[in-house]
Design a protein around this motif. Structure first.
Motif, short mmCIF file in Angstrom:
data_model
loop_
_atom_site.label_atom_id
_atom_site.label_comp_id
_atom_site.label_asym_id
_atom_site.label_seq_id
_atom_site.Cartn_x
_atom_site.Cartn_y
_atom_site.Cartn_z
N ASN A 30 0.86 -1.19 0.00
CA ASN A 30 0.00 0.00 0.00
C ASN A 30 0.89 1.24 0.00
O ASN A 30 1.84 1.32 0.80
CB ASN A 30 -0.88 0.03 1.25
CG ASN A 30 -2.03 -0.95 1.15
OD1 ASN A 30 -2.21 -1.63 0.14
ND2 ASN A 30 -2.83 -1.03 2.21
N ILE A 85 1.32 5.73 -0.84
CA ILE A 85 0.80 7.05 -1.22
C ILE A 85 1.86 7.67 -2.13
O ILE A 85 3.01 7.81 -1.71
CB ILE A 85 0.54 7.94 0.01
CG1 ILE A 85 -0.53 7.31 0.91
CG2 ILE A 85 0.11 9.34 -0.43
CD1 ILE A 85 -0.74 8.04 2.23
N ALA A 125 -3.68 7.34 -3.63
CA ALA A 125 -3.66 6.27 -2.62
C ALA A 125 -3.72 4.97 -3.39
O ALA A 125 -4.68 4.73 -4.13
CB ALA A 125 -4.86 6.41 -1.70
N PHE A 156 -5.35 9.81 3.17
CA PHE A 156 -5.14 8.60 2.36
C PHE A 156 -4.64 7.44 3.23
O PHE A 156 -4.94 6.28 2.96
CB PHE A 156 -4.16 8.90 1.22
CG PHE A 156 -4.79 9.68 0.08
CD1 PHE A 156 -6.14 10.02 0.10
CD2 PHE A 156 -4.04 10.06 -1.03
CE1 PHE A 156 -6.73 10.73 -0.94
CE2 PHE A 156 -4.62 10.76 -2.08
CZ PHE A 156 -5.96 11.11 -2.03
N TYR A 157 -3.87 7.77 4.26
CA TYR A 157 -3.40 6.75 5.21
C TYR A 157 -4.63 6.07 5.81
O TYR A 157 -4.74 4.83 5.86
CB TYR A 157 -2.58 7.46 6.29
CG TYR A 157 -1.64 6.63 7.12
CD1 TYR A 157 -1.88 5.29 7.41
CD2 TYR A 157 -0.50 7.22 7.66
CE1 TYR A 157 -0.99 4.57 8.19
CE2 TYR A 157 0.39 6.50 8.44
CZ TYR A 157 0.13 5.18 8.70
OH TYR A 157 1.00 4.48 9.49
N LEU A 216 -6.42 3.90 3.28
CA LEU A 216 -5.71 2.65 2.97
C LEU A 216 -5.72 1.68 4.15
O LEU A 216 -5.62 0.47 3.97
CB LEU A 216 -4.25 2.95 2.59
CG LEU A 216 -4.02 3.63 1.23
CD1 LEU A 216 -2.61 4.21 1.15
CD2 LEU A 216 -4.24 2.64 0.09
N LEU A 250 -0.18 1.34 5.64
CA LEU A 250 0.68 2.02 4.66
C LEU A 250 2.08 1.43 4.71
O LEU A 250 2.65 1.25 5.79
CB LEU A 250 0.72 3.53 4.99
CG LEU A 250 1.51 4.42 4.04
CD1 LEU A 250 0.91 4.42 2.64
CD2 LEU A 250 1.56 5.87 4.57
#
Ligand code: ADP
Length: 403
Positions: free
Chosen positions: A207, A209, A221, A319-320, A323, A326
């Motif tokens: 995962n 960004i 993301a 976005f963290y 997801l 990360l």
């Protein structure tokens, strides 16, 4: 196998010729101010030792067709060229900005594809028309080479509905195609692949960004190799603070500007796209100038940088959360690759989130892929140079071989 990559703007043609057997650039250039008296064509041939031979021509290029014909003459020139004749080009890859919802991957161009790109003109009125001209002209100049379209939007077609729908009446999406599309897809996809290679792990396990900071700027993301959200929207105006674009604003601001300042829609459009962002905040859209001014104590430039980096930081957090887990942050493009201060500000005070930079690594000006996180950082922070043209050539080759 030689692949020519073309990126056509309203008055420009950018091109790169690649030898795909050795994955190297053979020649590149840019024709600008097409149809003006002050047309310029800058061409370079890259020799085997990596050195380049440059040629600059300043004579009027009447239209895109004349421009592309001159480019072919240079590409086949005994001194400045890299191929003997144009039949040496196996395929042409075109950058096309807006694929709408039609195109989820690179596509061989035929009449039906042209029609679909034309249908997307209302979504990208400044970009798709010149892209179409580039394709039409290339068809006549290279009648024997297949042409492929590589879309800026395609990588983001995996974004789920909950992230791409705006909360406005559903008909606006169903009938009028108002939704978030996202852009810079070629760059986000390229740096994500390179980051996975660097980490020696499959992209499908990671995962990420990705943070593309050029004149335009956007973040993506990426969950197991697929884009699940991005900062740009229906147009490239949404999201981060950019060189001259505002990024996110309260959607009611244009009404206020219209009611209270009597501004027309056209003026508001110009204001938000051309006079805002860094330029609006401190008078220049060139990040190098912003940094120089900060070094001389300029408070306005410092404030512009604060707004710029705070927006990025805010989206890292968003976005963290989207997801859930990360593995890595990737900085790329002119600013992301070259500016340690900005990377530092974007990642500051995030130790609790597992993000911590190493100052020495971050300040190291070495080129190429760099790991800039500290050894304590749970999340890798990488600087990965983007190469959208090479990615377009790769995509074109992949499609050519699969047909
Ligand atoms: P584009 O979106 O036009 O491809 P680029 O990716 O080339 O843009 O990025 C342009 C931006 O990168 C400009 O704001 C420029 O000032 C900035 N930039 C380039 N080199 C540096 C550097 N060494 N430090 C800070 N900013 C840089």
């Amino acid at each position: 196998m030689k692949i020519l990559v073309i990126n056509t703007g309203s008055s420009s043609i950018k091109y790169e010729l690649f030898d795909m057997d050795h994955h190297v650039k053979l020649a590149a250039g840019l024709a600008e101010k097409i149809s003006e008296d002050a047309s310029v064509l800058k061409h370079e041939k890259v020799n085997k030792n990596g050195e380049s031979v440059k040629k600059i021509e300043k004579q009027k290029i009447p239209d895109h067709r004349a421009g592309l014909n001159r480019i072919v003459e240079l590409l086949t020139d005994p001194e400045f060229g890299a191929i003997q004749n144009k039949s040496g080009i196996s395929a042409v890859g075109h950058r096309v900005v807006h694929g709408g919802e039609h195109f989820h991957s690179t596509t061989l161009i035929d009449e039906s594809v042209m029609k679909a790109v034309r249908e997307n003109v209302p979504l990208a009125p400044l970009h798709n028309p010149p892209n179409l001209i580039g394709i039409e002209v290339a068809h006549t100049v290279f009648p024997e080479s297949p042409q492929y379209a590589v879309f800026d939007t395609a990588f983001h077609m995996s974004i789920p509905k909950r992230a791409y729908l705006y909360a406005i009446p559903m008909d606006m999406y169903v009938k009028d195609r108002v939704r978030r599309y996202g852009f810079h897809g070629t760059s986000h996809a390229y740096v994500a692949e390179k980051a996975a290679e660097h980490m020696n792990r499959p992209l499908s396990d990671l995962n990420m960004i990705t943070i593309h900071l050029g004149n335009g700027a956007s973040m993506s993301a990426i969950q197991k190799g697929k884009s699940i959200d991005t900062t740009m929207g229906m147009t490239p105006l949404e999201g981060l603070v950019m060189g001259t674009r505002s990024g996110d604003i309260d959607p009611a601001i244009p009404f206020y500007l219209s009611d209270h300042l009597n501004m027309s829609l056209k003026e508001i459009n110009t204001l938000l796209n051309k006079k805002s962002g860094l330029k609006g905040l401190c008078g220049t859209n060139d990040m190098r100038e912003v940094i120089q001014r900060i070094q001389t104590g300029d408070e306005q430039a410092k404030l512009a940088l604060d707004v710029y980096t705070y927006r990025i930081k805010k989206y890292i957090g968003a976005f963290y959360a989207a997801l859930g887990k990360l593995d890595c942050l990737v900085f790329t493009a002119g600013i992301g690759e070259n500016n340690p201060l900005i990377r530092n500000l974007c990642c500051s005070d995030m130790n609790e989130l597992g993000i911590e930079l190493d100052n020495e690594r971050n300040n190291n000006p070495a080129k190429g892929i760099k790991e800039v996180n500290s050894s304590n950082s749970r999340i890798k922070v990488l600087v990965v140079p983007t190469n959208e043209e090479l990615k377009i050539a790769d995509e074109t080759k992949k499609c050519l071989l699969s047909q």
